[in-house]
Design an enzyme around this catalytic site. Sequence first.
Site, PDB file in Angstrom:
ATOM      1  N   GLU A 253      -8.844   8.994  -5.140  1.00  0.00           N
ATOM      2  CA  GLU A 253      -9.358   9.690  -6.336  1.00  0.00           C
ATOM      3  C   GLU A 253      -8.209  10.315  -7.127  1.00  0.00           C
ATOM      4  OE1 GLU A 253     -11.998   9.312  -8.460  1.00  0.00           O
ATOM      5  OE2 GLU A 253     -12.802   9.022  -6.471  1.00  0.00           O
TER       6      GLU A 253
HETATM    7  C1  LIG Z   1      -9.393   4.680   2.375  1.00  0.00           C
HETATM    8  C2  LIG Z   1      -9.256   4.497   0.909  1.00  0.00           C
HETATM    9  C3  LIG Z   1     -10.391   4.481   0.114  1.00  0.00           C
HETATM   10  C4  LIG Z   1     -10.276   4.253  -1.252  1.00  0.00           C
HETATM   11  N1  LIG Z   1     -11.407   4.148  -2.021  1.00  0.00           N
HETATM   12  C5  LIG Z   1     -11.285   3.678  -3.296  1.00  0.00           C
HETATM   13  C6  LIG Z   1     -12.442   3.324  -4.061  1.00  0.00           C
HETATM   14  O1  LIG Z   1     -13.580   3.464  -3.613  1.00  0.00           O
HETATM   15  N2  LIG Z   1     -12.255   2.813  -5.305  1.00  0.00           N
HETATM   16  C7  LIG Z   1     -11.023   2.628  -5.844  1.00  0.00           C
HETATM   17  O2  LIG Z   1     -10.910   2.146  -6.963  1.00  0.00           O
HETATM   18  N3  LIG Z   1      -9.913   2.980  -5.158  1.00  0.00           N
HETATM   19  C8  LIG Z   1     -10.011   3.481  -3.899  1.00  0.00           C
HETATM   20  N4  LIG Z   1      -8.895   3.810  -3.182  1.00  0.00           N
HETATM   21  C9  LIG Z   1      -7.583   3.659  -3.815  1.00  0.00           C
HETATM   22  C10 LIG Z   1      -6.910   4.984  -4.124  1.00  0.00           C
HETATM   23  O3  LIG Z   1      -7.607   5.675  -5.120  1.00  0.00           O
HETATM   24  C11 LIG Z   1      -5.447   4.684  -4.498  1.00  0.00           C
HETATM   25  O4  LIG Z   1      -4.806   4.266  -3.309  1.00  0.00           O
HETATM   26  C12 LIG Z   1      -4.762   5.865  -5.132  1.00  0.00           C
HETATM   27  O5  LIG Z   1      -5.295   6.131  -6.403  1.00  0.00           O
HETATM   28  C13 LIG Z   1      -3.250   5.669  -5.278  1.00  0.00           C
HETATM   29  O6  LIG Z   1      -2.937   4.416  -5.810  1.00  0.00           O
HETATM   30  P1  LIG Z   1      -1.879   3.502  -5.067  1.00  0.00           P
HETATM   31  O7  LIG Z   1      -2.264   3.441  -3.629  1.00  0.00           O
HETATM   32  O8  LIG Z   1      -1.753   2.234  -5.789  1.00  0.00           O
HETATM   33  O9  LIG Z   1      -0.535   4.316  -5.145  1.00  0.00           O
HETATM   34  P2  LIG Z   1       0.565   4.216  -6.315  1.00  0.00           P
HETATM   35  O10 LIG Z   1      -0.098   4.253  -7.640  1.00  0.00           O
HETATM   36  O11 LIG Z   1       1.462   3.103  -6.011  1.00  0.00           O
HETATM   37  O12 LIG Z   1       1.324   5.604  -6.114  1.00  0.00           O
HETATM   38  C14 LIG Z   1       2.257   5.818  -5.041  1.00  0.00           C
HETATM   39  C15 LIG Z   1       2.743   7.244  -5.086  1.00  0.00           C
HETATM   40  O13 LIG Z   1       3.404   7.480  -6.326  1.00  0.00           O
HETATM   41  C16 LIG Z   1       2.867   8.615  -6.973  1.00  0.00           C
HETATM   42  N5  LIG Z   1       2.863   8.366  -8.408  1.00  0.00           N
HETATM   43  C17 LIG Z   1       2.381   7.304  -9.063  1.00  0.00           C
HETATM   44  N6  LIG Z   1       2.540   7.461 -10.388  1.00  0.00           N
HETATM   45  C18 LIG Z   1       3.123   8.637 -10.584  1.00  0.00           C
HETATM   46  C19 LIG Z   1       3.543   9.371 -11.732  1.00  0.00           C
HETATM   47  N7  LIG Z   1       3.381   8.893 -12.975  1.00  0.00           N
HETATM   48  N8  LIG Z   1       4.102  10.572 -11.542  1.00  0.00           N
HETATM   49  C20 LIG Z   1       4.275  11.074 -10.312  1.00  0.00           C
HETATM   50  N9  LIG Z   1       3.920  10.424  -9.198  1.00  0.00           N
HETATM   51  C21 LIG Z   1       3.343   9.225  -9.323  1.00  0.00           C
HETATM   52  C22 LIG Z   1       1.461   8.795  -6.428  1.00  0.00           C
HETATM   53  O14 LIG Z   1       1.078  10.146  -6.473  1.00  0.00           O
HETATM   54  C23 LIG Z   1       1.631   8.308  -5.005  1.00  0.00           C
HETATM   55  O15 LIG Z   1       2.079   9.376  -4.204  1.00  0.00           O
HETATM   56  C24 LIG Z   1      -8.990   4.083  -1.829  1.00  0.00           C
HETATM   57  C25 LIG Z   1      -7.851   4.143  -1.024  1.00  0.00           C
HETATM   58  C26 LIG Z   1      -7.971   4.309   0.335  1.00  0.00           C
HETATM   59  C27 LIG Z   1      -6.726   4.299   1.166  1.00  0.00           C
END
Ligand SMILES: Cc1cc2nc3c(=O)[nH]c(=O)nc-3n(C[C@H](O)[C@H](O)[C@H](O)COP(=O)(O)OP(=O)(O)OC[C@H]3O[C@@H](n4cnc5c(N)ncnc54)[C@H](O)[C@@H]3O)c2cc1C
Length: 602
Positions: free
Chosen positions: A451
């Site tokens: 989220e």
């Molecule tokens: C168990 C689980 C359930 C989930 N359920 C859902 C769901 O129901 N629906 C759905 O759509 N998604 C879902 N997700 C996905 C989840 O919302 C994403 O994993 C999350 O939003 C982060 O995206 P990412 O993993 O691609 O990380 P990335 O976007 O690659 O980010 C990696 C890190 O970089 C940081 N970061 C990225 N951009 C910036 C910035 N501009 N400035 C500072 N820091 C930054 C982030 O804070 C994070 O710490 C789920 C994930 C898991 C693991």
Amino acid sequence: MPIYRAPVDDYRFVLHELLELEKQRDLPGFAELEPDLIDDILTNAAKFCEQVLQPINQSGDEEGCHFENGVVRTPKGFKEAYEAYRQAGWGGLGAPAEFGGSDMPMLLTMAVNEMATSANQSFAMYPGLTGAAYSALIAVGAPWMKEHIVPKLIDGEWAGTMCLTEPGCGTDLRLMKTRAVEQQGGTYRMNGTKIFISGGDQDLTDNIIHMVIAKIPDADGCIRDDLSTVNFFMVPKFLVGEDGKMGARNGVSTGGIENKMGIKGQATCVLNFDDAVAWRLGPKPTLGEKRSASAGMAGMFGMMNVARLGVGMQGIAIGEVAYQNAMAYALERRVGQALTGPAEPDKPADLLIVHPDIKRMLLHCRSFVEGARAMAMWTTLNMSVAHSARPEAETAGHLADLMTPVIKAFFTDMGFEAANLAMQCYGGHGYIRDNGVEQFVRDGRINLLYEGANGVQAMDLVGRKLGRKGGAAPLALFGLIGGWLADNDNPALVAFAGPVKRGLDNLQQATLWLAQHGLANPNDAGAAAADYLQLMGVVVVGWMWARMAKLAQAKLAADPPNAQFYKDKLMCAKYWMERLIPECPMLLERISAGSATIMEFE
Ligand SMILES: Cc1cc2nc3c(=O)[nH]c(=O)nc-3n(C[C@H](O)[C@H](O)[C@H](O)COP(=O)(O)OP(=O)(O)OC[C@H]3O[C@@H](n4cnc5c(N)ncnc54)[C@H](O)[C@@H]3O)c2cc1C
């Protein structure tokens, strides 16, 4: 076997005494809200969570979900528990009556969500996103969807999901690849892959309504790397006709379920969209010179704001259940002797609870959980005020907007810390699965990530929420806390108002520093964001504690049978003032250190 007792008394205190819901009858949905009705809902939810959901939490974690031949099966007992949840009408608690819901204010749905998550986070997440899905359909869906799909979601016969994340994009939605192409007749064909979809498939409901974001190609067939062509769609697992009849399987299939650290009873799915029939939500976007995200996306962002508050509640929930188990353990395990001499000389050792360090950890958890609960309920009340005709509606909206990222990130950070501290109280036994406390650490860890990861919440607070409308939100918050401090400038409250005043000064200085430096050097804002969010969380929860301490002081004498309840409140309030508020000057110092050293790090 872990235990859980839902915090009904604490909710009664927050809702009746702190927020005085009886005086809020003019708000939308509050007119019929008799105190007895609130108490009945809380008590019945508590019973359901304690007796139905909690007993299958540990077994669900051990067993996990199953994926065979493209089909997902939830752990033993989940199907029966879901049916009981549905029959009791919990899924429709906050839904509008015109669609078959009970029309209760969001305050109560958040309270019930907290209890369900403490009892069984994996289970609570299955119906959790259904509320977001039907709210979005009510906001931007077509009339036939409101007539045929929304009532089934509210009833729980069908469930909803939220599909944003893809292998190449989580935070950065601009990079999304899933595309939807318009067909004759107005529907779309969707192709792409979404990952990490909570409840993406399950064996609990007859149909699943996926709320999906995808890009519509430009007239030249190209997909742009920006948000301008991102749209919001409804994609059912089984097709649904405009007459509401369920048809053939749609082109959505489950590619697999993730093997995760925690919430193992929750199916986190890879979903493949292969020419899936999709319905675009909201008015048709215009592709003009000036591009912006479509109107339908507003429905999705609305859905995400509520979901963020919900995740903040998950932080409280994990903190609460972890605390309860650690406290029970500290009252039965005998280790060492009290520093001031044995408390029970006839026993081989004293109980863990005699040790200051154990008490410190327990009090840390409890002062967070109860302070955070008050702040979450105050914020949710502000959301209701924002939708009312009261003169303060606009300010209440600003405050709720400002608090949303703080609640999501600060509460999930603190909830995870509480679970860790609870595990620490168990010593090595906390690391052993049978005792159940390590599950809270694993389950609670996800709350910091999904989220919108917590770092991104901090960027949202600093980059968007602070400056919006000339800083209206922080100005309103500072005015409110400052006004309360001025009204309560008396010796009886100085132990609480004094620390909050110091914290508020630090928060205002940090805000000024950001205003002076953040625009000139965005890296200064980015490097300060997480600390700033924490500072705001510590101060606002501190203010909640000062308000609760004032109430507790008055009630201590007026309500002798419940004196212990109010003494405990004063104890937690003092702990927050002595142990958390001192973090404020440290956070201010870190914020004002700027970004130079951090950015030198190659
Ligand atoms: C168990 C689980 C359930 C989930 N359920 C859902 C769901 O129901 N629906 C759905 O759509 N998604 C879902 N997700 C996905 C989840 O919302 C994403 O994993 C999350 O939003 C982060 O995206 P990412 O993993 O691609 O990380 P990335 O976007 O690659 O980010 C990696 C890190 O970089 C940081 N970061 C990225 N951009 C910036 C910035 N501009 N400035 C500072 N820091 C930054 C982030 O804070 C994070 O710490 C789920 C994930 C898991 C693991």
